[in-house]
Design an enzyme around this catalytic site. Structure first.
Site, PDB file in Angstrom:
ATOM      1  N   LEU A  73      -6.271   4.291 -11.593  1.00 50.79           N
ATOM      2  CA  LEU A  73      -5.414   5.103 -12.462  1.00 50.79           C
ATOM      3  C   LEU A  73      -3.999   4.561 -12.529  1.00 50.79           C
ATOM      4  O   LEU A  73      -3.576   3.806 -11.651  1.00 50.79           O
ATOM      5  CB  LEU A  73      -5.421   6.553 -11.944  1.00 50.79           C
ATOM      6  CG  LEU A  73      -6.840   7.167 -11.847  1.00 50.79           C
ATOM      7  CD1 LEU A  73      -6.889   8.285 -10.824  1.00 50.79           C
ATOM      8  CD2 LEU A  73      -7.314   7.641 -13.210  1.00 50.79           C
ATOM      9  N   ASN A  78      -1.276  10.840 -11.830  1.00 51.21           N
ATOM     10  CA  ASN A  78      -2.659  10.776 -12.316  1.00 51.21           C
ATOM     11  C   ASN A  78      -3.640  10.888 -11.148  1.00 51.21           C
ATOM     12  O   ASN A  78      -4.669  11.540 -11.248  1.00 51.21           O
ATOM     13  CB  ASN A  78      -2.935   9.466 -13.050  1.00 51.21           C
ATOM     14  CG  ASN A  78      -1.936   9.174 -14.153  1.00 51.21           C
ATOM     15  OD1 ASN A  78      -1.098   8.314 -14.016  1.00 51.21           O
ATOM     16  ND2 ASN A  78      -2.021   9.916 -15.242  1.00 51.21           N
ATOM     17  N   LYS A 179       0.585  -4.347  -1.084  1.00 55.78           N
ATOM     18  CA  LYS A 179       0.671  -4.642  -2.521  1.00 55.78           C
ATOM     19  C   LYS A 179       2.123  -4.544  -3.007  1.00 55.78           C
ATOM     20  O   LYS A 179       2.623  -5.406  -3.725  1.00 55.78           O
ATOM     21  CB  LYS A 179      -0.230  -3.650  -3.274  1.00 55.78           C
ATOM     22  CG  LYS A 179       0.078  -3.455  -4.749  1.00 55.78           C
ATOM     23  CD  LYS A 179      -0.576  -4.494  -5.634  1.00 55.78           C
ATOM     24  CE  LYS A 179      -0.089  -4.397  -7.065  1.00 55.78           C
ATOM     25  NZ  LYS A 179      -1.035  -3.815  -7.994  1.00 55.78           N
TER      26      LYS A 179
END
Length: 312
Positions: A73, A78, A179
């Site tokens: 998403l 979300n 990340k």
């Protein structure tokens, strides 16, 4: 695919069939997993339905039918909605379900989702990806996984169908952390490469020669040797194609926003990361939103042209 192998693989739920989710779900189908999917935009589901996926209306319905679910998403709100909303996964989730979220979101939100899932007897792992739409199609993504180590093998089985590298990072949230840190360095490196190339060109150096020198010297980095931002220096990169495709400026601005937010929360100073965030936000407002993030080179050139009239 022979139906016998289909029968041996239990269905996998997939929620979020956007630019990344759609090719990822297709790779699960290719590996013989029956896919049960949903997306807020019904038109996103059509293509996957044609490839053999079963499409349902809500995340809750998917959770009712599958005990392994992957979500992909756009952002934290979300994810919160899809997991904990009125028609969310956790309304119908079965005990023992494995929930893998590949969205890039705030690590704190990942931890909240893990806690909420745990209360329902389900297991949540964060598994954000590195590598864009191309890598998603070719199943060459890198997954950075955070969660309970005992559950990692179960997650790995599915993730290896969609990626070339799957790395276990530690408890929930550490996948996101890895990340975010990588993308912060990527942004800083790209801006540095763009500034360097621009200055060198202004000093009369041939861009191809300058790149050659940088790439055999200590200034070399991924942005200079693999993804150069200067048009005409390299083939097969967005700068060679008017900065189309690749990793959009909007997405980079979003990831830098997460870096900024996590840095503020942990009282960590990231002076260059913060500046990179602001530069990419300004670019979004100046018509670069949908261009690849290497377009910062073009943005800098534009700043040079006529500083007086800019911003009118």
């Amino acid at each position: 695919i022979p139906s016998r192998s289909m029968a041996s693989k239990t269905p996998v739920g997939f929620i979020g069939l956007g630019n990344m989710g759609s090719p990822m779900a297709k790779n699960l189908l290719k590996h013989g997993y029956p896919v049960i999917a949903t997306d807020v935009f019904p038109e996103s589901c059509k293509e996957l339905q044609d490839e053999g996926a079963q499409i349902l209306d809500t995340p809750a319905e998917v959770a009712d039918k599958a005990d392994r679910i992957i979500t992909m998403l756009p952002s934290s709100p979300n994810v919160v909605e899809v997991y904990t909303g009125t028609n969310g996964i956790l309304k119908k989730v079965k005990k023992g379900t494995l929930l893998i979220d590949s969205s890039t979101i705030d690590p704190l939100v990942s931890r909240e989702m893990a806690f909420a899932a745990e209360k329902m007897g389900a297991v949540f792992m964060d598994a954000p990806v590195s590598g864009g739409v191309g890598a998603a199609s070719l199943a060459k993504l890198t997954f950075m996984v955070g969660g309970v180590e005992e559950e990692y093998t179960a997650a790995q089985e599915l993730l290896t169908c969609m990626g070339a590298n799957v790395v276990y990072c530690g408890p929930v949230g550490t996948g996101q952390a890895a990340k975010i840190c990588n993308n912060m360095l990527l942004a800083i490196g790209m801006i540095g490469t763009a500034e360097t190339m621009n200055l060198g060109i202004r000093l009369g150096l041939d861009p191809k020669l300058l790149v050659q020198i940088l790439n055999m010297s200590s200034g070399r980095c991924w942005s200079s040797d693999t993804y150069n931002p200067v048009p005409g220096v390299m083939e097969g990169v967005p700068s060679a194609n008017n900065y189309q495709g690749g990793f959009g400026t909007t997405l980079m601005a979003k990831d830098l926003g997460l870096a900024q937010h996590t840095a503020t929360n942990t009282k960590t100073s990231i002076p260059l990361g913060s500046l990179a965030h602001q530069i990419y936000r300004i670019m979004c407002a100046r018509g670069y939103a949908n261009k690849d993030f290497s377009s910062v080179f073009q943005f800098l050139r534009e700043q040079d042209e006529d500083p007086e009239t800019k911003g009118d």
